[in-house]
Design an enzyme around this catalytic site. Structure first.
Site, mmCIF file in Angstrom:
data_model
loop_
_atom_site.group_PDB
_atom_site.id
_atom_site.type_symbol
_atom_site.label_atom_id
_atom_site.label_comp_id
_atom_site.label_asym_id
_atom_site.label_seq_id
_atom_site.Cartn_x
_atom_site.Cartn_y
_atom_site.Cartn_z
ATOM 1 N N ASN A 228 -2.046 6.844 17.052
ATOM 2 C CA ASN A 228 -0.904 6.821 16.134
ATOM 3 C C ASN A 228 -0.753 8.200 15.501
ATOM 4 O OD1 ASN A 228 0.392 6.438 13.345
ATOM 5 N ND2 ASN A 228 0.799 4.495 14.341
ATOM 6 N N GLY B 172 1.257 -8.167 5.373
ATOM 7 C CA GLY B 172 0.583 -9.448 5.183
ATOM 8 C C GLY B 172 1.487 -10.606 5.594
ATOM 9 N N ASN C 297 0.842 -1.193 0.000
ATOM 10 C CA ASN C 297 0.000 0.000 0.000
ATOM 11 C C ASN C 297 0.872 1.235 0.000
ATOM 12 O OD1 ASN C 297 -0.311 1.859 2.584
ATOM 13 N ND2 ASN C 297 0.221 -0.208 3.303
ATOM 14 N N ALA C 298 0.345 2.258 -0.675
ATOM 15 C CA ALA C 298 0.978 3.575 -0.640
ATOM 16 C C ALA C 298 -0.144 4.594 -0.470
ATOM 17 C CB ALA C 298 1.771 3.830 -1.914
ATOM 18 N N CYS D 192 7.880 8.400 8.349
ATOM 19 C CA CYS D 192 7.634 9.435 7.332
ATOM 20 C C CYS D 192 8.887 10.268 7.064
ATOM 21 C CB CYS D 192 6.485 10.353 7.708
ATOM 22 S SG CYS D 192 5.884 10.190 9.344
ATOM 23 N N GLY E 1 2.208 -9.261 9.561
ATOM 24 C CA GLY E 1 1.743 -10.529 8.995
ATOM 25 C C GLY E 1 1.015 -11.452 9.946
ATOM 26 N N ILE F 11 6.914 -4.515 13.132
ATOM 27 C CA ILE F 11 7.518 -3.651 12.137
ATOM 28 C C ILE F 11 6.455 -2.839 11.398
ATOM 29 C CG2 ILE F 11 9.514 -5.150 11.742
ATOM 30 C CD1 ILE F 11 8.143 -6.248 9.235
ATOM 31 N N ASN F 12 6.845 -1.675 10.930
ATOM 32 C CA ASN F 12 6.056 -0.979 9.929
ATOM 33 C C ASN F 12 6.252 -1.765 8.628
ATOM 34 O OD1 ASN F 12 4.634 0.998 8.477
ATOM 35 N ND2 ASN F 12 5.429 2.624 9.793
#
Lengths: 245, 303
Positions: free
Chosen positions: B100, B218, B69-70, B131, B245, B192-193
């Site tokens: 968040n 995932g 995803n973006a 970011c 995931g 994790i991100n």
């Protein structure tokens, strides 16, 4: 919106690449034509969003085109069960249609208009339909729309069936109409937006993550702010569309 | 039945399952799928100072066992979150949420953190440092121990509520970043991100995603996430929220054995809106199967 398991009752080709699947199960989450289901397929991570063509109590029909490995897998199904998120999106609103609405569909944008035509006929509306395809080999549901009592015009890009050209060529010569409903690829929607003489509703397509509003994957800008194609859409009203999307 | 409760930075959770940021909106929309009060807590959509539309579409690409995803931090801005989203959430959720937050400068982080932390519904701050830093040449804050430390210090200064830094896996040594955050007073880290990834539409010969690259999540990332949680839990004394995931009760237990105090569930929510409900429901049986009487006791239980 509801998750459930649906039995594949029928899965047959309408053209070389387009299939119709009838599914048995709870259709109570479907509240308007133009809504969609999101289908989980074995071995695929994301679900496949497909618009509902028509539904009755306990049964729904989808029409889909084989465009990749996921839809090819669907086309190979003979019976069995599918995990669906059912009744997603806003769907079309029949209230503003006026007495003689015009429905314009391109390719696999045609199916949701069938359920819409049925609903409009039930309301006693005089329904006209323009169905656009690339060639005669790809035409489907012409007879089904006619059987509902709708006036049907077919267009093909190569002229091998019906009017030669695009749906907008038929739209410019259409008998007077009170409202438009359209569904198809974005270039077609833009052309209809430019050529239509009345207000209308447009159903958009976008790559989705979840299909129910959680991931923000399918957002677009509108006159009234950001909208999710899967949740506040897929149907947008003419006056809220920003084509910079 | 075994005990599922854990303590995360001094606040009790009835179970360790936490829907991850960006997959659960501001919570209230999920209340129509199930009673979200069963959750340990949840992390809300990444919130910035200004409203953001995010990246152009397409923003999503499917992958084997996962997705990219973006989205680009689409959110209504901190003001609207406080005025509209949190009041809506209050009608269907009694617990504390993990807020968040994101920023494009250290000042923005501090400002958004102070506003969110002042809300009674907020239990923890989760600071997304993946970011880009607009004043630092666009490099992500999360890829430099110094920048990560600077953000931690700024957020720490504006609140007494627990501050959890959400770490990027797109680094050479995640433990170095985690230690830098701990040294500046972080109460926890979460990881994790997403992992930076890409797909190409072969027919069109162009990236599937308009932004070209995006974050992979995932089941595909689970082993990478587990490894990083394991390494980080051994490198710091503060609690680790493990995610990446996770889709089943067994995955939750595995993450906890690797050292996670609580466990985030992300992409699974997008495929199955009831994923977290089902994971929580399956936990007691999974605990029995592995002879676990208390989940808290198995944190870091792997040799």
């Amino acid at each position: 919106m509801k998750q459930g398991f649906y039995t594949v009752l029928e899965n047959e080709p309408l053209t070389e690449q387009v299939f119709r699947m009838r599914l048995g199960g709870d259709t109570s989450p479907i509240t308007a034509p133009g809504q969609f289901v999101n289908i989980r397929l074995a071995g695929r991570f994301l679900r496949r969003p497909i618009s509902v063509c028509e539904w009755t109590e306990g049964e729904l029909t989808i029409i889909y085109k084989v465009v990749g490995a996921g839809t090819a897998q669907m086309a190979a199904m003979r019976g069995g069960e599918l995990d669906l998120l059912c009744g997603l999106g806003n769907g079309y609103d029949t209230a503003p249609s006026g007495a003689s609405p015009l429905l314009i569909g391109g390719g696999v944008g045609v199916p949701p208009l069938y359920g819409l035509a049925k609903a409009l006929k039930r309301e006693g509306k005089d329904v006209s339909v323009i169905l656009g395809f690339r060639s005669a080999r790809e035409v489907f549901y012409e007879k089904e729309f006619a059987a509902l009592g709708a006036r049907v015009t077919v267009t093909t890009e190569d002229g091998s069936a019906g009017v030669r050209g695009f749906v907008t060529d038929a739209l410019r010569n259409a008998a007077p109409y009170t409202y438009t409903y359209s569904c198809g690829p974005e270039p077609m929607l833009r052309a209809v937006y430019g050529a239509a003489a009345t207000d209308g509703q447009f159903s958009f397509e976008e790559r989705m993550g979840c299909g129910f509003g959680a991931c923000m994957g399918c957002s677009c800008r509108t006159v009234t702010g950001f909208k999710r194609i899967c949740r506040e859409g897929p149907v947008l009203r003419r006056e809220e569309i920003l084509w910079e999307r | 039945m075994g005990e599922m409760n854990v303590r995360l930075c001094g606040i009790e959770l009835k179970n360790p399952v936490i829907p991850a940021s960006g997959t659960f909106g501001y919570g209230w929309e999920f209340a129509q799928w199930y009673d979200i009060n069963i959750l340990g807590t949840f992390s809300c959509k990444g919130t910035t100072r200004e409203p953001r539309f995010g990246n152009p579409t397409p923003r999503i690409a499917e992958c084997p066992s996962g997705m990219i995803n973006a989205v680009g931090l689409q959110n209504p801005g901190v003001r609207a979150v406080i005025d509209e989203e949190l009041p809506r959430l209050r009608r269907c959720y009694d617990g504390k949420i993990m807020a968040n937050i994101s920023g494009f400068s250290v000042e923005e982080y501090a400002e958004v953190a102070a506003l969110m932390a002042a809300e009674e519904q907020v239990g923890w701050l989760e600071v997304n440092i993946s970011c880009p830093n607009v004043h630092g040449g666009g490099m992500s804050f999360g890829t430099s121990p110094r920048a990560a430390a600077e953000v931690t210090r700024a957020v720490r200064a504006v609140t007494d509520k627990p501050v959890i830094l959400k770490l990027s896996p797109n680094v050479t040594d995640v433990t170095e970043i985690a230690r830098a955050c701990e040294a500046e007073g972080a109460d926890g880290v979460s990881l994790i991100n997403t992992l930076l990834g890409m797909r190409i539409d072969v027919r069109r010969r162009r990236p599937v995603i308009a932004n070209r690259m995006g974050g992979l999540s995932g089941p595909a990332v689970f082993p990478v996430a587990l490894r990083m949680v394991y390494q980080t839990a051994r490198a710091v004394k503060i609690p680790v929220v493990g995610m990446g995931g996770v889709r089943a009760a067994e995955d939750v237990i595995e993450m906890m054995l690797a050292g996670a105090t609580a466990v985030g569930v992300g992409a699974a929510n997008l495929v199955d809106p009831c994923a977290c409900r089902d994971i929580i429901a399956a936990l007691p049986e999974a605990m029995d199967r592995y002879g676990i009487r208390s989940l808290a006791e198995c944190i870091g239980g792997c040799d």
